[in-house]
Design a protein around this motif. Structure first.
Motif, mmCIF file in Angstrom:
data_model
loop_
_atom_site.group_PDB
_atom_site.id
_atom_site.type_symbol
_atom_site.label_atom_id
_atom_site.label_comp_id
_atom_site.label_asym_id
_atom_site.label_seq_id
_atom_site.Cartn_x
_atom_site.Cartn_y
_atom_site.Cartn_z
ATOM 1 N N VAL A 57 0.841 -1.204 0.000
ATOM 2 C CA VAL A 57 0.000 0.000 0.000
ATOM 3 C C VAL A 57 0.870 1.246 0.000
ATOM 4 C CG1 VAL A 57 -1.729 1.294 1.296
ATOM 5 C CG2 VAL A 57 -1.902 -1.200 1.160
ATOM 6 N N LEU A 58 1.998 1.198 0.719
ATOM 7 C CA LEU A 58 2.897 2.348 0.772
ATOM 8 C C LEU A 58 3.447 2.670 -0.613
ATOM 9 C CD1 LEU A 58 4.467 4.479 2.333
ATOM 10 C CD2 LEU A 58 6.222 2.746 2.804
ATOM 11 N N VAL A 59 3.859 1.645 -1.353
ATOM 12 C CA VAL A 59 4.372 1.865 -2.711
ATOM 13 C C VAL A 59 3.280 2.448 -3.602
ATOM 14 C CG1 VAL A 59 5.255 0.711 -4.781
ATOM 15 C CG2 VAL A 59 6.126 0.073 -2.524
ATOM 16 N N LEU A 60 2.061 1.938 -3.465
ATOM 17 C CA LEU A 60 0.932 2.452 -4.238
ATOM 18 C C LEU A 60 0.698 3.922 -3.954
ATOM 19 C CD1 LEU A 60 -1.566 2.042 -6.049
ATOM 20 C CD2 LEU A 60 -2.816 1.333 -4.000
ATOM 21 N N VAL A 61 0.658 4.297 -2.668
ATOM 22 C CA VAL A 61 0.414 5.693 -2.287
ATOM 23 C C VAL A 61 1.541 6.595 -2.782
ATOM 24 C CG1 VAL A 61 0.213 7.272 -0.330
ATOM 25 C CG2 VAL A 61 -1.006 5.091 -0.294
ATOM 26 N N LEU A 62 2.780 6.148 -2.607
ATOM 27 C CA LEU A 62 3.921 6.953 -3.044
ATOM 28 C C LEU A 62 3.913 7.159 -4.558
ATOM 29 C CD1 LEU A 62 6.763 5.410 -0.848
ATOM 30 C CD2 LEU A 62 5.901 7.760 -0.704
ATOM 31 N N ALA A 63 3.665 6.081 -5.315
ATOM 32 C CA ALA A 63 3.699 6.170 -6.772
ATOM 33 C C ALA A 63 2.571 7.045 -7.309
ATOM 34 C CB ALA A 63 3.627 4.774 -7.381
ATOM 35 N N ALA A 75 9.250 17.252 -6.714
ATOM 36 C CA ALA A 75 8.586 16.514 -5.634
ATOM 37 C C ALA A 75 8.101 15.156 -6.133
ATOM 38 C CB ALA A 75 7.423 17.332 -5.084
ATOM 39 N N GLY A 76 7.552 15.128 -7.361
ATOM 40 C CA GLY A 76 7.110 13.871 -7.936
ATOM 41 C C GLY A 76 8.259 12.897 -8.146
ATOM 42 N N MET A 77 9.404 13.421 -8.588
ATOM 43 C CA MET A 77 10.568 12.562 -8.797
ATOM 44 C C MET A 77 11.098 12.003 -7.470
ATOM 45 S SD MET A 77 12.708 14.440 -11.832
ATOM 46 C CE MET A 77 12.159 14.313 -13.537
ATOM 47 N N CYS A 114 0.641 12.368 -9.332
ATOM 48 C CA CYS A 114 -0.142 13.594 -9.154
ATOM 49 C C CYS A 114 0.754 14.824 -9.284
ATOM 50 C CB CYS A 114 -0.833 13.565 -7.796
ATOM 51 S SG CYS A 114 -1.779 15.056 -7.415
ATOM 52 N N CYS A 115 1.878 14.810 -8.582
ATOM 53 C CA CYS A 115 2.803 15.950 -8.643
ATOM 54 C C CYS A 115 3.342 16.141 -10.059
ATOM 55 C CB CYS A 115 3.950 15.745 -7.667
ATOM 56 S SG CYS A 115 3.488 15.827 -5.927
ATOM 57 N N LEU A 116 3.694 15.043 -10.720
ATOM 58 C CA LEU A 116 4.233 15.136 -12.075
ATOM 59 C C LEU A 116 3.196 15.690 -13.045
ATOM 60 C CD1 LEU A 116 6.146 11.725 -12.272
ATOM 61 C CD2 LEU A 116 7.176 14.001 -12.224
ATOM 62 N N ASP A 165 15.036 6.486 -13.912
ATOM 63 C CA ASP A 165 14.344 5.743 -12.863
ATOM 64 C C ASP A 165 15.118 4.477 -12.487
ATOM 65 O OD1 ASP A 165 12.331 7.609 -12.853
ATOM 66 O OD2 ASP A 165 11.019 6.485 -14.192
ATOM 67 N N ALA A 166 15.636 3.784 -13.513
ATOM 68 C CA ALA A 166 16.406 2.567 -13.238
ATOM 69 C C ALA A 166 17.689 2.891 -12.474
ATOM 70 C CB ALA A 166 16.742 1.861 -14.555
ATOM 71 N N LEU A 167 18.380 3.957 -12.875
ATOM 72 C CA LEU A 167 19.616 4.346 -12.183
ATOM 73 C C LEU A 167 19.323 4.852 -10.773
ATOM 74 C CD1 LEU A 167 21.598 6.117 -15.057
ATOM 75 C CD2 LEU A 167 21.788 3.756 -14.227
#
Length: 297
Positions: free
Chosen positions: A3-9, A59-61, A14-16, A177-179
């Motif tokens: 759930v934490l990963v879902l909320v963060l992503a 912030a999104g990044m 949203c920010c992006l 993102d991968a790096l």
């Protein structure tokens, strides 16, 4: 799925999304003489709206980086693609345009595609590939493709150029993102010493700055509906390729799962295109503006 990963992503998306709309609102007024130049960033730094959009994007990044540190890139990338939903929401607020059939169809395809890919693929962590050759082959292919797209985009900057530039930026952001994921692993293993003795954090910075110039140049020369879908579609595809290619992410590979995963990604791309072409997205073709007009905003 955590759930934490879902909320963060989703928070990162949203920010992006909001940040991209604010940046394009400002970038379309920038002088065309700054096209594909770092001067463009210097000029835009004088515009409060663009700085606000940049702050939201950063912030999104950051939120996305935290999500990548806690979850597989093959899971986080499709969720980040939902930034287009938030971009459309802000654009609808600005244009007062209803969703209509096209908007709802795009929304269902994007959300359904993300869900189908995650449920069918069941992304999970595995052992990262240590062979540097595979790292450089995959990253080199992404960067090389971005270079080719940028070259052709520069030649046709007022026709298909913005689409090519946005696609190139999306590929670079996928590599970034991968790096970022690799940098997080190095930091957790050895702190700042381990982090900064590797090349990955510098690669993150290089991809981020170069991608920013490409994105702003695309925003400068075309409406958001032309550039944002390409950017939003290219980033998760590049990120998933890197995740499976050398970060050790594993997806189900039986015939049924592969069919659903492919269908999910196809639905994501189709939904992105429909939403990006929605009438609510800013569509005015920017006119060349002198630098003094930008400074007075």
């Amino acid at each position: 799925m955590s759930v934490l990963v879902l909320v963060l992503a989703v928070s990162a998306a949203c920010c992006l999304g909001f940040g991209f709309v604010l940046q394009q609102n400002a970038a379309e007024k920038a002088p065309l003489s700054d096209f594909l130049s770092f001067r463009l960033l210097l000029d835009l730094m004088r515009v409060p709206r663009w700085l606000g959009g940049l702050g939201l994007m950063v912030a999104g990044m950051v939120l996305g980086a935290i999500a990548l540190g806690k979850g597989e890139i093959s899971l986080v990338e499709p969720l980040l693609a939902t930034n287009l939903l938030f971009a459309l929401a802000l654009s609808r607020h600005q244009t007062r345009q209803s969703l209509g059939r096209q908007g709802w169809a795009g929304l269902v395809l994007l959300a359904g595609g993300v869900s189908a890919f995650i449920l069918a693929g069941e992304p999970r962590a595995g052992t990262a590939v240590t062979d540097p050759l595979r790292h450089w082959l995959i990253i080199g292919a992404m960067v090389g493709a971005a270079l080719v797209l940028t070259t052709y985009g520069k030649r046709s900057r007022l026709s298909w150029g913005p689409v090519l530039l946005a696609t190139a930026a999306g590929l670079l952001y996928g590599v970034q993102d991968a790096l970022t994921r690799v940098s997080g692993i190095r930091f957790s293993e050895g702190g700042f010493t381990e982090l900064f003795t590797g090349w990955q954090p510098y690669g993150v910075l290089a991809c981020g700055v170069t991608g920013l110039v490409l994105v702003q140049s695309a925003f400068e020369t075309a409406p958001l509906r032309m550039s944002l879908p390409a950017l939003t579609a290219a980033e998760p595809l590049a990120g998933i390729l890197c995740g499976v290619g050398f970060l050790g992410d594993r997806l189900r590979t039986d015939i049924g799962a592969l069919a659903w995963e492919s269908s999910g990604l196809a639905a994501v791309v189709a939904g992105i295109v429909l939403l990006g072409l929605h009438p609510a997205m800013p569509c005015g073709v920017p006119e060349p503006q002198p630098a003094t007009d930008l400074q007075r905003r």
